[in-house]
Design an enzyme around this catalytic site. Structure first.
Site, PDB file in Angstrom:
ATOM      1  N   TYR A   1     -13.904   2.419  -9.892  1.00  0.00           N
ATOM      2  CA  TYR A   1     -13.055   1.952  -8.672  1.00  0.00           C
ATOM      3  C   TYR A   1     -13.676   0.630  -8.187  1.00  0.00           C
ATOM      4  O   TYR A   1     -12.887  -0.483  -7.706  1.00  0.00           O
ATOM      5  CB  TYR A   1     -12.864   2.937  -7.637  1.00  0.00           C
TER       6      TYR A   1
ATOM      7  N   LYS B   1     -12.180  -2.847  -8.328  1.00  0.00           N
ATOM      8  CA  LYS B   1     -11.533  -3.650  -6.876  1.00  0.00           C
ATOM      9  C   LYS B   1     -12.460  -4.838  -6.791  1.00  0.00           C
ATOM     10  O   LYS B   1     -11.872  -6.070  -6.291  1.00  0.00           O
ATOM     11  CB  LYS B   1     -11.708  -2.580  -5.681  1.00  0.00           C
TER      12      LYS B   1
HETATM   13  P1  NAP Z   1      -1.896   6.678  -3.138  1.00  0.00           P
HETATM   14  O1  NAP Z   1      -1.554   7.254  -2.021  1.00  0.00           O
HETATM   15  O2  NAP Z   1      -2.862   7.181  -4.202  1.00  0.00           O
HETATM   16  O3  NAP Z   1      -0.608   5.997  -3.886  1.00  0.00           O
HETATM   17  C1  NAP Z   1      -0.772   5.087  -4.765  1.00  0.00           C
HETATM   18  C2  NAP Z   1       0.484   5.203  -5.714  1.00  0.00           C
HETATM   19  O4  NAP Z   1       0.414   4.394  -6.926  1.00  0.00           O
HETATM   20  C3  NAP Z   1       0.937   6.612  -5.937  1.00  0.00           C
HETATM   21  O5  NAP Z   1       2.366   6.479  -5.883  1.00  0.00           O
HETATM   22  C4  NAP Z   1       0.445   6.658  -7.348  1.00  0.00           C
HETATM   23  O6  NAP Z   1       1.385   7.404  -7.918  1.00  0.00           O
HETATM   24  C5  NAP Z   1       0.826   5.075  -7.949  1.00  0.00           C
HETATM   25  N1  NAP Z   1       0.504   5.231  -9.249  1.00  0.00           N
HETATM   26  C6  NAP Z   1      -0.683   5.430  -9.616  1.00  0.00           C
HETATM   27  N2  NAP Z   1      -0.891   5.241 -10.895  1.00  0.00           N
HETATM   28  C7  NAP Z   1       0.078   4.442 -11.042  1.00  0.00           C
HETATM   29  C8  NAP Z   1       0.701   3.809 -12.475  1.00  0.00           C
HETATM   30  N3  NAP Z   1      -0.302   3.557 -13.572  1.00  0.00           N
HETATM   31  N4  NAP Z   1       1.791   3.154 -12.245  1.00  0.00           N
HETATM   32  C9  NAP Z   1       2.550   3.207 -11.243  1.00  0.00           C
HETATM   33  N5  NAP Z   1       2.095   3.833 -10.207  1.00  0.00           N
HETATM   34  C10 NAP Z   1       1.191   4.237 -10.058  1.00  0.00           C
HETATM   35  O7  NAP Z   1      -2.883   5.068  -2.537  1.00  0.00           O
HETATM   36  P2  NAP Z   1      -2.797   4.582  -1.209  1.00  0.00           P
HETATM   37  O8  NAP Z   1      -3.846   5.045  -0.345  1.00  0.00           O
HETATM   38  O9  NAP Z   1      -1.607   4.496  -0.850  1.00  0.00           O
HETATM   39  O10 NAP Z   1      -3.338   3.081  -1.934  1.00  0.00           O
HETATM   40  C11 NAP Z   1      -2.640   1.978  -2.243  1.00  0.00           C
HETATM   41  C12 NAP Z   1      -3.378   0.985  -2.770  1.00  0.00           C
HETATM   42  O11 NAP Z   1      -4.159   0.507  -1.708  1.00  0.00           O
HETATM   43  C13 NAP Z   1      -4.188   1.488  -3.936  1.00  0.00           C
HETATM   44  O12 NAP Z   1      -4.604   0.295  -5.000  1.00  0.00           O
HETATM   45  C14 NAP Z   1      -5.643   1.692  -3.205  1.00  0.00           C
HETATM   46  O13 NAP Z   1      -6.824   1.650  -4.292  1.00  0.00           O
HETATM   47  C15 NAP Z   1      -5.812   0.643  -2.192  1.00  0.00           C
HETATM   48  N6  NAP Z   1      -6.621   0.920  -0.829  1.00  0.00           N
HETATM   49  C16 NAP Z   1      -6.310   2.161  -0.473  1.00  0.00           C
HETATM   50  C17 NAP Z   1      -7.157   2.322   0.846  1.00  0.00           C
HETATM   51  C18 NAP Z   1      -6.853   3.683   1.552  1.00  0.00           C
HETATM   52  O14 NAP Z   1      -8.001   4.079   2.288  1.00  0.00           O
HETATM   53  N7  NAP Z   1      -5.951   4.566   1.319  1.00  0.00           N
HETATM   54  C19 NAP Z   1      -8.027   1.350   1.271  1.00  0.00           C
HETATM   55  C20 NAP Z   1      -8.027   0.352   0.411  1.00  0.00           C
HETATM   56  C21 NAP Z   1      -7.444   0.156  -0.568  1.00  0.00           C
HETATM   57  P3  NAP Z   1       0.434   9.048  -8.281  1.00  0.00           P
HETATM   58  O15 NAP Z   1       1.112   9.832  -7.115  1.00  0.00           O
HETATM   59  O16 NAP Z   1       1.406   9.598  -9.695  1.00  0.00           O
HETATM   60  O17 NAP Z   1      -0.841   8.523  -8.385  1.00  0.00           O
HETATM   61  C1  GCO Z   2     -13.671   6.255  -1.051  1.00  0.00           C
HETATM   62  C2  GCO Z   2     -12.382   5.919  -0.599  1.00  0.00           C
HETATM   63  C3  GCO Z   2     -12.014   4.236  -0.597  1.00  0.00           C
HETATM   64  C4  GCO Z   2     -10.741   3.943  -0.112  1.00  0.00           C
HETATM   65  C5  GCO Z   2     -10.800   2.633   0.230  1.00  0.00           C
HETATM   66  C6  GCO Z   2     -11.838   2.019   1.095  1.00  0.00           C
HETATM   67  O1  GCO Z   2     -13.703   7.266  -1.753  1.00  0.00           O
HETATM   68  O2  GCO Z   2     -14.584   5.675  -0.725  1.00  0.00           O
HETATM   69  O3  GCO Z   2     -10.914   6.366  -1.399  1.00  0.00           O
HETATM   70  O4  GCO Z   2     -12.535   3.685  -1.730  1.00  0.00           O
HETATM   71  O5  GCO Z   2      -9.942   4.205  -0.953  1.00  0.00           O
HETATM   72  O6  GCO Z   2     -10.916   1.970  -1.041  1.00  0.00           O
HETATM   73  O7  GCO Z   2     -11.417   0.307   1.274  1.00  0.00           O
END
Ligand code: NAP
Ligand code: GCO
Length: 284
Positions: A161, A165
């Site tokens: 990851y 990223k």
């Molecule tokens: P999430 O809850 O896991 O949602 C991700 C979405 O992407 C889900 O609907 C997932 O579907 C879909 N997805 C996964 N693989 C896919 C594919 N091959 N094609 C199309 N759709 C796909 O993630 P989130 O927390 O909302 O985060 C959204 C983005 O922000 C991600 O890129 C994550 O890395 C990033 N991010 C999140 C955080 C955090 O703290 N939450 C922080 C920094 C960055 P499924 O349900 O099937 O997996």
């Molecule tokens: C982890 C978390 C983080 C968040 C996010 C932080 O396991 O450390 O999933 O990676 O998703 O990316 O910015």
């Protein structure tokens, strides 16, 4: 609306948010719809697309949603062609879809590594490549990538990851460098730790009802001593998609409650009675 505020409007724009049935993608899409954009989204299967359509309908948003796996170029190209036919050319792309696998690197299989790289890094390449020609033609476009604290920091069990990223940060800079001449801006949102299904395992209560150690840890690393909420990110998402940010390019904007500026405190010093607790039912 004043001429100045029109700079923050997305009126008449077509916005594609990948993986936007729930979580941060849904929040971005709702913010875009509230700002005047037409919403198109994809997810990995019909069940999730239907879930997303229902969520948008609940909010009075008529979204265009189809199944599309961002790692499959043929599906992405077909999705973009369908959007262009049924909605219009895509003005804004948010490469939001992502997965994480929390596995010690020495125990991670190459298949597991590739799955994460495929979704989190190759997916944004495939989707950006699909929308760039029309943006170049139009001499206008916004591409926003989903970076992370792991674009800057490592931690145990998230090697694939973090590599993805980190690579996505450089892809953001490279799209800026190669396509800025077409008035296309590519930036990234760098969220801290946000309460969504992806991070839910890090907040699960322990068998004795105590806090998850990581929950306590991340609060000790965050000056705000709380997890982010999806709504915390909506304003930045709109800003980076709007004309107001036309001279910002190649940047990762961290929206982390101060994590990246703070050395942190002893987790033992935290007073849980002062926490602004996350209501997990809303951590969608
Ligand atoms: P999430 O809850 O896991 O949602 C991700 C979405 O992407 C889900 O609907 C997932 O579907 C879909 N997805 C996964 N693989 C896919 C594919 N091959 N094609 C199309 N759709 C796909 O993630 P989130 O927390 O909302 O985060 C959204 C983005 O922000 C991600 O890129 C994550 O890395 C990033 N991010 C999140 C955080 C955090 O703290 N939450 C922080 C920094 C960055 P499924 O349900 O099937 O997996
Ligand atoms: C982890 C978390 C983080 C968040 C996010 C932080 O396991 O450390 O999933 O990676 O998703 O990316 O910015």
């Amino acid at each position: 609306m004043s001429d100045f505020l029109k700079n923050f409007s997305l009126e008449g724009k077509v916005a594609w948010i990948t993986g936007a049935s729930y979580g941060l993608g849904l929040a971005y899409a709702v913010a875009y719809a509230e700002s005047g954009a037409k919403i198109v989204f994809n997810d990995i299967n019909q069940e999730l697309v239907d879930k997303g359509l229902a969520e948008y309908e609940k909010r009075g948003i008529k979204a265009f949603g189809k199944v599309c796996d961002v790692t499959k170029e043929d599906q992405v190209q077909a999705f973009v062609a369908a959007v262009e036919k049924e909605v219009g050319t895509i003005d804004i792309l948010v490469n939001n879809a992502g997965i994480i696998k929390r596995i010690p690197m020495h125990e991670m299989s190459v298949e597991q590594w590739n799955q994460v790289i495929d979704v989190d890094l190759t997916g944004p390449f495939i989707c950006s490549k699909a929308v760039l020609p029309a943006m170049m033609e139009k001499k206008s476009g916004k591409i926003i990538n989903a970076c992370s604290m792991m674009s800057e920091f490592g931690r145990e069990t998230v090697s694939a990851y973090a590599a993805a990223k980190g690579g996505l940060k450089m892809l953001t800079r490279n799209i800026c460098s190669e396509y800025g001449q077409y008035n296309i801006q590519c930036n990234a949102i760098g969220p801290g730790y946000i309460a969504t299904p992806q991070t839910a395992p890090l907040r699960e209560k322990q068998p004795d009802g105590s806090m998850h150690p990581f929950d306590r840890f991340i609060r000790s690393k965050t000056p705000a001593q709380r997890w982010g909420r999806t709504e915390d990110l909506m304003g930045l998402a709109v800003f980076l998609a709007s004309p107001a940010s036309d001279f910002i390019n190649g940047q990762v904007v961290y929206i982390d409650g101060g994590i990246s500026a703070y050395i942190g405190q002893d987790p033992g010093n935290l007073d849980p009675s002062k926490f602004t607790d996350i209501d997990e039912s809303t951590a969608q």
